[in-house]
Design a protein around this motif. Structure first.
Motif, PDB file in Angstrom:
ATOM      1  N   SER A  39       0.825  -1.214   0.000  1.00  0.00           N
ATOM      2  CA  SER A  39       0.000   0.000   0.000  1.00  0.00           C
ATOM      3  C   SER A  39       0.859   1.265   0.000  1.00  0.00           C
ATOM      4  O   SER A  39       0.459   2.284  -0.560  1.00  0.00           O
ATOM      5  CB  SER A  39      -0.954   0.005   1.190  1.00  0.00           C
ATOM      6  OG  SER A  39      -0.225   0.012   2.407  1.00  0.00           O
ATOM      7  N   ASP A  40       2.042   1.231   0.599  1.00  0.00           N
ATOM      8  CA  ASP A  40       2.913   2.414   0.594  1.00  0.00           C
ATOM      9  C   ASP A  40       3.391   2.739  -0.817  1.00  0.00           C
ATOM     10  O   ASP A  40       3.513   3.909  -1.184  1.00  0.00           O
ATOM     11  CB  ASP A  40       4.109   2.215   1.514  1.00  0.00           C
ATOM     12  CG  ASP A  40       3.758   2.397   2.978  1.00  0.00           C
ATOM     13  OD1 ASP A  40       2.638   2.878   3.268  1.00  0.00           O
ATOM     14  OD2 ASP A  40       4.594   2.057   3.828  1.00  0.00           O
ATOM     15  N   VAL A  41       3.651   1.723  -1.625  1.00  0.00           N
ATOM     16  CA  VAL A  41       4.078   1.946  -3.002  1.00  0.00           C
ATOM     17  C   VAL A  41       2.937   2.575  -3.795  1.00  0.00           C
ATOM     18  O   VAL A  41       3.141   3.503  -4.573  1.00  0.00           O
ATOM     19  CB  VAL A  41       4.547   0.628  -3.657  1.00  0.00           C
ATOM     20  CG1 VAL A  41       4.831   0.826  -5.135  1.00  0.00           C
ATOM     21  CG2 VAL A  41       5.778   0.102  -2.941  1.00  0.00           C
ATOM     22  N   ALA A  42       1.714   2.093  -3.577  1.00  0.00           N
ATOM     23  CA  ALA A  42       0.548   2.646  -4.267  1.00  0.00           C
ATOM     24  C   ALA A  42       0.314   4.099  -3.849  1.00  0.00           C
ATOM     25  O   ALA A  42       0.019   4.957  -4.693  1.00  0.00           O
ATOM     26  CB  ALA A  42      -0.683   1.803  -3.971  1.00  0.00           C
ATOM     27  N   LYS A  43       0.470   4.401  -2.574  1.00  0.00           N
ATOM     28  CA  LYS A  43       0.315   5.782  -2.096  1.00  0.00           C
ATOM     29  C   LYS A  43       1.358   6.695  -2.731  1.00  0.00           C
ATOM     30  O   LYS A  43       1.047   7.792  -3.179  1.00  0.00           O
ATOM     31  CB  LYS A  43       0.450   5.844  -0.576  1.00  0.00           C
ATOM     32  CG  LYS A  43      -0.719   5.312   0.177  1.00  0.00           C
ATOM     33  CD  LYS A  43      -0.425   5.396   1.672  1.00  0.00           C
ATOM     34  CE  LYS A  43      -1.402   4.582   2.484  1.00  0.00           C
ATOM     35  NZ  LYS A  43      -1.039   4.557   3.906  1.00  0.00           N
ATOM     36  N   GLN A  44       2.596   6.242  -2.757  1.00  0.00           N
ATOM     37  CA  GLN A  44       3.682   7.043  -3.329  1.00  0.00           C
ATOM     38  C   GLN A  44       3.427   7.304  -4.812  1.00  0.00           C
ATOM     39  O   GLN A  44       3.639   8.411  -5.292  1.00  0.00           O
ATOM     40  CB  GLN A  44       5.036   6.345  -3.144  1.00  0.00           C
ATOM     41  CG  GLN A  44       6.217   7.174  -3.597  1.00  0.00           C
ATOM     42  CD  GLN A  44       6.399   8.445  -2.786  1.00  0.00           C
ATOM     43  OE1 GLN A  44       6.306   8.440  -1.565  1.00  0.00           O
ATOM     44  NE2 GLN A  44       6.659   9.542  -3.452  1.00  0.00           N
ATOM     45  N   ALA A  45       2.945   6.304  -5.536  1.00  0.00           N
ATOM     46  CA  ALA A  45       2.640   6.482  -6.963  1.00  0.00           C
ATOM     47  C   ALA A  45       1.535   7.522  -7.136  1.00  0.00           C
ATOM     48  O   ALA A  45       1.582   8.341  -8.059  1.00  0.00           O
ATOM     49  CB  ALA A  45       2.243   5.154  -7.586  1.00  0.00           C
ATOM     50  N   GLY A  46       0.528   7.499  -6.264  1.00  0.00           N
ATOM     51  CA  GLY A  46      -0.542   8.493  -6.317  1.00  0.00           C
ATOM     52  C   GLY A  46      -0.035   9.892  -6.044  1.00  0.00           C
ATOM     53  O   GLY A  46      -0.407  10.854  -6.726  1.00  0.00           O
ATOM     54  N   TRP A  47       0.870  10.037  -5.051  1.00  0.00           N
ATOM     55  CA  TRP A  47       1.433  11.345  -4.733  1.00  0.00           C
ATOM     56  C   TRP A  47       2.295  11.854  -5.895  1.00  0.00           C
ATOM     57  O   TRP A  47       2.249  13.026  -6.258  1.00  0.00           O
ATOM     58  CB  TRP A  47       2.261  11.282  -3.465  1.00  0.00           C
ATOM     59  CG  TRP A  47       1.441  11.047  -2.224  1.00  0.00           C
ATOM     60  CD1 TRP A  47       0.145  11.420  -2.015  1.00  0.00           C
ATOM     61  CD2 TRP A  47       1.874  10.392  -1.033  1.00  0.00           C
ATOM     62  NE1 TRP A  47      -0.268  11.035  -0.753  1.00  0.00           N
ATOM     63  CE2 TRP A  47       0.782  10.399  -0.133  1.00  0.00           C
ATOM     64  CE3 TRP A  47       3.055   9.796  -0.639  1.00  0.00           C
ATOM     65  CZ2 TRP A  47       0.860   9.843   1.134  1.00  0.00           C
ATOM     66  CZ3 TRP A  47       3.126   9.242   0.623  1.00  0.00           C
ATOM     67  CH2 TRP A  47       2.035   9.271   1.499  1.00  0.00           C
ATOM     68  N   ASP A  48       3.090  10.950  -6.470  1.00  0.00           N
ATOM     69  CA  ASP A  48       3.942  11.342  -7.596  1.00  0.00           C
ATOM     70  C   ASP A  48       3.102  11.795  -8.784  1.00  0.00           C
ATOM     71  O   ASP A  48       3.455  12.755  -9.469  1.00  0.00           O
ATOM     72  CB  ASP A  48       4.869  10.188  -7.995  1.00  0.00           C
ATOM     73  CG  ASP A  48       5.929   9.899  -6.943  1.00  0.00           C
ATOM     74  OD1 ASP A  48       6.144  10.747  -6.053  1.00  0.00           O
ATOM     75  OD2 ASP A  48       6.527   8.802  -7.003  1.00  0.00           O
TER      76      ASP A  48
END
Length: 52
Positions: A39-48
């Motif tokens: 989920s942290d990778v998905a969050k980071q992709a959304g922020w990017d």
């Protein structure tokens, strides 16, 4: 403790490492896994994506 013999077995669930010493022996169960979702990778992709 120094190992006089080390054996690595492959099982259906993972691996079993057995170290045999002069005074005692012990085993370690090792599992190999593959990360499918973080989920942290998905969050980071959304922020990017929002920054662009």
């Amino acid at each position: 403790m120094t190992s006089s013999r080390t054996r690595l077995f492959r099982t259906a669930e993972g691996f079993l490492l057995v170290n045999q010493g002069t005074m005692r022996s012990y085993g370690s169960r090792i599992s190999a896994v593959e990360l499918l979702y973080d989920s942290d990778v998905a969050k980071q992709a959304g922020w990017d994506a929002r920054r662009q």
